[in-house]
Enzyme design. Structure first.
Site, PDB file in Angstrom:
ATOM      1  N   GLU A 119       4.163 -31.009 -22.846  1.00 47.28           N
ATOM      2  CA  GLU A 119       3.214 -29.907 -22.601  1.00 47.28           C
ATOM      3  C   GLU A 119       4.191 -28.633 -22.254  1.00 47.28           C
ATOM      4  O   GLU A 119       4.621 -28.975 -21.321  1.00 47.28           O
ATOM      5  CB  GLU A 119       2.203 -30.131 -21.831  1.00 47.28           C
ATOM      6  CG  GLU A 119       1.075 -31.110 -22.466  1.00 47.28           C
ATOM      7  CD  GLU A 119       0.201 -31.537 -21.226  1.00 47.28           C
ATOM      8  OE1 GLU A 119      -0.080 -30.938 -20.136  1.00 47.28           O
ATOM      9  OE2 GLU A 119      -0.902 -32.437 -21.619  1.00 47.28           O
TER      10      GLU A 119
ATOM     11  N   ASP B 121      -5.295 -23.684 -12.760  1.00 44.91           N
ATOM     12  CA  ASP B 121      -3.912 -24.090 -12.164  1.00 44.91           C
ATOM     13  C   ASP B 121      -3.818 -24.052 -10.724  1.00 44.91           C
ATOM     14  O   ASP B 121      -4.260 -23.123 -10.063  1.00 44.91           O
ATOM     15  CB  ASP B 121      -2.947 -23.822 -12.795  1.00 44.91           C
ATOM     16  CG  ASP B 121      -2.874 -23.772 -14.321  1.00 44.91           C
ATOM     17  OD1 ASP B 121      -2.996 -25.171 -14.700  1.00 44.91           O
ATOM     18  OD2 ASP B 121      -2.484 -23.154 -15.089  1.00 44.91           O
TER      19      ASP B 121
END
Length: 279
Positions: free
Chosen positions: A60, A71
């Site tokens: 990724e 995040d």
């Protein structure tokens, strides 16, 4: 039972082939995450290649964005470092092209937010991503209700659209999440932001088993997995284990860019070994 959505295009099958190989080998895969261009383009490319050469089964690659709301601190800082060094979408796609000169087999998934894609233009982005060798997309802020905006067009370009499910995805919501998901399902094993503390493996295993009753798509488990020991426990029941924050920490904590690349390679090797020996 929902199966992987068929897709057409020149990248058809790279993710499916990898998970078929893993199933044949009776083991889980290792999915690794880094932010593109962290801490700069050249080092970021070295880090990407290090993942490929050190045992990552799927990569990724984060698309840096100024407001990465889902995040945690580690990935937020990695995204900011990359943006400060001048990383943009064109450079991210160029990194994929450079990787493909060395590695035609490892599936690569771009992960991030819709804004940079929208600003580039969906059609332009998808055409260039397919040409560069991108196999999948994870766009965390585009729910299934907006599938016509990016998900369906992506699959027409031969790019899998990988959806996230969480412990709060109930039985009513799950079929909608699965409907156009292809490649694999990313199961977020804890609520909150990336890098947060992981729940017990027993709890996650039960949640993954419940999802398997509704789909035959591979399930990758992530969020909070930082060590080979944690990865090994998850690999006993998941189709793949996702590690991100621990790898971006390698960049932040390194004395030099080269040392960061070495740390990423070393951690990836240890994670890959643990995942391979889990079953």
């Amino acid at each position: 039972m929902t199966s992987t959505t068929p897709i057409q295009g020149n990248n058809q099958g790279r993710i499916s082939r990898r998970f078929a190989e893993l199933k044949q080998q009776n083991r889980a895969g290792l999915v690794t995450f880094i932010s593109a261009g962290d801490p700069d383009y050249d080092t970021g490319l070295n880090n990407l290649i290090a993942l490929s050469e050190s045992g990552a089964d799927v990569i990724e690659l984060g698309m840096p964005f100024t407001d990465p709301m889902a995040d945690g601190a580690s990935i937020q800082k990695s995204s900011l470092r990359a943006l400060t060094a001048g990383q943009n979408m064109q450079k991210t796609l160029q990194m994929v092209r450079e990787l493909r000169k060395k590695d035609q087999d490892t599936p690569l998934v771009l992960m991030g937010y819709y804004n940079p894609i929208y600003c580039m233009g969906v059609d332009t982005f998808l055409a260039q991503a397919a040409e560069a060798g991108v196999d999948g997309l994870i766009v965390v802020d585009l729910p299934p209700e907006h599938d016509d905006e990016l998900c369906v067009p992506a699959q027409k370009h031969g790019i899998n659209f990988i959806r996230l499910a969480t412990p709060t995805t109930d039985a009513k919501r799950l079929p909608m999440v699965l409907e156009n998901t292809s490649g694999f399902l990313y199961y977020v094993s804890s609520t909150g932001v990336t890098g947060a503390a992981a729940p017990t493996p027993e709890k996650v295993e039960g949640e993954v088993s419940a999802i398997r009753a509704h789909t035959d798509i591979p399930i990758a488990v992530g969020f909070g997995i930082r060590t080979p020991e944690q990865a090994e426990r998850i690999a006993k029941f998941a189709d793949a284990v996702v590690v991100g924050s621990a790898l971006t920490d390698c960049v932040e904590n390194a004395a030099t860019p080269a040392a960061g690349t070495d740390a990423i390679a070393e951690l990836t090797r240890s994670l890959a070994k643990a995942v391979r020996e889990a079953r």
